[in-house]
Design a protein around this motif. Structure first.
Motif, PDB file in Angstrom:
ATOM      1  N   LEU A 172     -15.094 -16.757  -8.759  1.00 51.35           N
ATOM      2  CA  LEU A 172     -15.462 -15.369  -9.077  1.00 51.35           C
ATOM      3  C   LEU A 172     -15.129 -14.416  -7.924  1.00 51.35           C
ATOM      4  N   THR A 173     -15.284 -14.898  -6.708  1.00 55.28           N
ATOM      5  CA  THR A 173     -15.137 -13.999  -5.548  1.00 55.28           C
ATOM      6  C   THR A 173     -13.704 -13.939  -5.023  1.00 55.28           C
ATOM      7  N   GLY A 174     -12.925 -15.021  -5.197  1.00 55.00           N
ATOM      8  CA  GLY A 174     -11.668 -15.164  -4.455  1.00 55.00           C
ATOM      9  C   GLY A 174     -11.985 -15.514  -3.004  1.00 55.00           C
ATOM     10  N   ASP A 202     -12.794 -16.926   6.108  1.00 51.45           N
ATOM     11  CA  ASP A 202     -13.022 -15.583   5.581  1.00 51.45           C
ATOM     12  C   ASP A 202     -14.512 -15.338   5.485  1.00 51.45           C
ATOM     13  N   THR A 203     -14.850 -14.093   5.174  1.00 50.47           N
ATOM     14  CA  THR A 203     -16.199 -13.773   4.713  1.00 50.47           C
ATOM     15  C   THR A 203     -16.048 -13.329   3.267  1.00 50.47           C
ATOM     16  N   ARG A 204     -17.060 -13.619   2.462  1.00 51.13           N
ATOM     17  CA  ARG A 204     -17.012 -13.271   1.034  1.00 51.13           C
ATOM     18  C   ARG A 204     -18.430 -13.257   0.488  1.00 51.13           C
ATOM     19  N   ALA A 205     -18.541 -12.799  -0.756  1.00 53.07           N
ATOM     20  CA  ALA A 205     -19.849 -12.746  -1.411  1.00 53.07           C
ATOM     21  C   ALA A 205     -20.333 -14.149  -1.756  1.00 53.07           C
ATOM     22  N   TYR A 265      -9.273 -11.915  14.261  1.00 56.32           N
ATOM     23  CA  TYR A 265     -10.028 -11.504  13.064  1.00 56.32           C
ATOM     24  C   TYR A 265      -9.718 -10.064  12.683  1.00 56.32           C
ATOM     25  N   GLU A 266      -9.971  -9.802  11.382  1.00 53.99           N
ATOM     26  CA  GLU A 266     -10.008  -8.437  10.857  1.00 53.99           C
ATOM     27  C   GLU A 266     -11.441  -8.218  10.380  1.00 53.99           C
ATOM     28  N   SER A 267     -11.983  -7.036  10.562  1.00 50.77           N
ATOM     29  CA  SER A 267     -13.351  -6.780  10.105  1.00 50.77           C
ATOM     30  C   SER A 267     -13.555  -5.297   9.859  1.00 50.77           C
ATOM     31  N   MET A 268     -14.140  -4.966   8.718  1.00 51.03           N
ATOM     32  CA  MET A 268     -14.451  -3.563   8.421  1.00 51.03           C
ATOM     33  C   MET A 268     -15.872  -3.208   8.843  1.00 51.03           C
ATOM     34  N   PHE A 269     -16.826  -4.087   8.499  1.00 54.49           N
ATOM     35  CA  PHE A 269     -18.244  -3.767   8.721  1.00 54.49           C
ATOM     36  C   PHE A 269     -18.874  -4.645   9.815  1.00 54.49           C
ATOM     37  N   GLY A 270     -18.093  -5.490  10.473  1.00 58.75           N
ATOM     38  CA  GLY A 270     -18.614  -6.271  11.601  1.00 58.75           C
ATOM     39  C   GLY A 270     -18.974  -7.711  11.301  1.00 58.75           C
ATOM     40  N   ASN A 271     -19.066  -8.076  10.013  1.00 61.35           N
ATOM     41  CA  ASN A 271     -19.489  -9.464   9.705  1.00 61.35           C
ATOM     42  C   ASN A 271     -18.446 -10.490  10.131  1.00 61.35           C
ATOM     43  N   THR A 272     -17.184 -10.237   9.821  1.00 60.33           N
ATOM     44  CA  THR A 272     -16.139 -11.207  10.169  1.00 60.33           C
ATOM     45  C   THR A 272     -15.985 -11.277  11.700  1.00 60.33           C
ATOM     46  N   ARG A 273     -16.217 -10.136  12.364  1.00 59.70           N
ATOM     47  CA  ARG A 273     -16.182 -10.177  13.845  1.00 59.70           C
ATOM     48  C   ARG A 273     -17.286 -11.098  14.372  1.00 59.70           C
ATOM     49  N   ARG A 274     -18.497 -10.981  13.814  1.00 62.49           N
ATOM     50  CA  ARG A 274     -19.594 -11.831  14.298  1.00 62.49           C
ATOM     51  C   ARG A 274     -19.292 -13.303  14.048  1.00 62.49           C
ATOM     52  N   GLN A 319      -5.343  -0.074   0.208  1.00 63.95           N
ATOM     53  CA  GLN A 319      -6.251   0.587  -0.732  1.00 63.95           C
ATOM     54  C   GLN A 319      -7.688   0.044  -0.641  1.00 63.95           C
ATOM     55  N   THR A 320      -7.822  -1.275  -0.470  1.00 54.13           N
ATOM     56  CA  THR A 320      -9.189  -1.831  -0.400  1.00 54.13           C
ATOM     57  C   THR A 320      -9.845  -1.435   0.921  1.00 54.13           C
ATOM     58  N   ARG A 321      -9.028  -1.308   1.976  1.00 54.74           N
ATOM     59  CA  ARG A 321      -9.618  -0.865   3.256  1.00 54.74           C
ATOM     60  C   ARG A 321     -10.098   0.582   3.136  1.00 54.74           C
ATOM     61  N   ALA A 322      -9.324   1.399   2.404  1.00 56.57           N
ATOM     62  CA  ALA A 322      -9.758   2.782   2.170  1.00 56.57           C
ATOM     63  C   ALA A 322     -11.059   2.795   1.352  1.00 56.57           C
ATOM     64  N   ASN A 323     -11.156   1.873   0.364  1.00 52.06           N
ATOM     65  CA  ASN A 323     -12.392   1.790  -0.436  1.00 52.06           C
ATOM     66  C   ASN A 323     -13.584   1.416   0.440  1.00 52.06           C
ATOM     67  N   ALA A 324     -13.339   0.501   1.382  1.00 51.71           N
ATOM     68  CA  ALA A 324     -14.434   0.082   2.271  1.00 51.71           C
ATOM     69  C   ALA A 324     -14.913   1.251   3.123  1.00 51.71           C
ATOM     70  N   VAL A 325     -13.973   2.068   3.592  1.00 51.01           N
ATOM     71  CA  VAL A 325     -14.353   3.243   4.400  1.00 51.01           C
ATOM     72  C   VAL A 325     -15.193   4.193   3.543  1.00 51.01           C
ATOM     73  N   GLY A 330     -10.546 -13.088   7.945  1.00 45.76           N
ATOM     74  CA  GLY A 330     -10.695 -11.707   7.495  1.00 45.76           C
ATOM     75  C   GLY A 330     -11.652 -11.631   6.328  1.00 45.76           C
ATOM     76  N   PRO A 331     -12.067 -10.420   5.974  1.00 45.24           N
ATOM     77  CA  PRO A 331     -12.951 -10.244   4.816  1.00 45.24           C
ATOM     78  C   PRO A 331     -12.196 -10.441   3.507  1.00 45.24           C
ATOM     79  N   THR A 332     -12.869 -10.943   2.491  1.00 52.53           N
ATOM     80  CA  THR A 332     -12.284 -11.022   1.148  1.00 52.53           C
ATOM     81  C   THR A 332     -12.462  -9.668   0.464  1.00 52.53           C
ATOM     82  N   HIS A 333     -11.354  -9.093   0.056  1.00 51.36           N
ATOM     83  CA  HIS A 333     -11.371  -7.834  -0.707  1.00 51.36           C
ATOM     84  C   HIS A 333     -10.561  -8.057  -1.970  1.00 51.36           C
TER      85      HIS A 333
END
Ligand code: FMN
Length: 184
Positions: free
Chosen positions: A122-124, A113-116, A10-19, A68-74, A57-60
């Motif tokens: 709409l989300t991809g 994935d995780t997504r909205a 997995y890839e995860s920025m905020f922990g949701n995809t890891r969980r 760039q989206t990972r930088a936005n997440a940070v 992984g997360p949907t960005h």
């Protein structure tokens, strides 16, 4: 039958995809040998040894993350009061780059994935791109890509970890019956 190896990457920025990945691994337990690992810490040797490779992984920006989206997440996490906690080395490497570097290896695969919570058009869905790359790397998809949903404040909705556990158990059953039927 000899025990099979399943690897959840997995890839995860905020922990949701890891969980979600950890819950899928719990559901996969009947397979025998199951491990769960971040993309940045997963070797090619681990992948080649895996009979079933599950990647998420997360949907960005409607797909898999990009630098760039990972930088936005940070940036989002660093905003005062965001309530978001970044995973270790969050912006280093994503599933997109990791999959592109992967050697071709046979065996089963599944994508998530995780997504909205809105409609997928709409989300991809990052899992679509993950599936395409897994196929290019010689893997046979055992099931359709699955999404697990986060709410407005970037938190997994109630019940999604349980659903991920159930999805993992379904994957285990699918792989076991396909192997018995001689299609693996
Ligand atoms: C920069 C950025 C772009 C995003 N773009 C989308 C998107 O296009 N569609 C969507 O459903 N969710 C989008 N999201 C929400 C993410 O899908 C959500 O943060 C992620 O699934 C949480 O997983 P994580 O905690 O493992 O990082 C975006 C989030 C960020 C930070």
């Amino acid at each position: 039958m000899t025990a099979m190896k399943a690897l959840v990457v997995y890839e995860s920025m905020f922990g949701n995809t890891r969980r979600v990945a950890e819950a899928i691994a719990e559901g996969l337990a009947p397979i025998g040998d199951v491990s769960v690992s971040r993309v940045t810490e997963t070797s090619h040797a681990q992948v080649i040894a895996a009979d079933l490779l599950v990647v998420g992984g997360p949907t960005h920006a409607h797909g898999m993350t990009r630098p760039q989206t990972r930088a936005n997440a940070v940036e989002r996490a660093d905003r005062p009061g965001s309530g978001l906690v970044l995973e270790p080395e969050p912006d280093r490497r994503g599933v997109r780059e990791w999959l592109d570097d992967l050697p071709v290896s046979g065996g089963w695969a599944a994508a998530f994935d995780t997504r909205a919570t809105m409609a997928p058009f709409l989300t991809g869905r990052a899992s679509r791109g993950i599936r395409a790359r897994l196929r290019r790397k010689g893997r046979v998809m055992i099931t359709r890509p699955e999404s697990f949903l986060v709410g407005g404040s970037n938190r997994l909705l109630d019940g999604e970890e349980e659903r991920a556990r159930t999805w993992g158990a379904q994957l285990a059953a699918e792989v076991t019956s396909s192997t018995r039927a001689g299609t693996g």
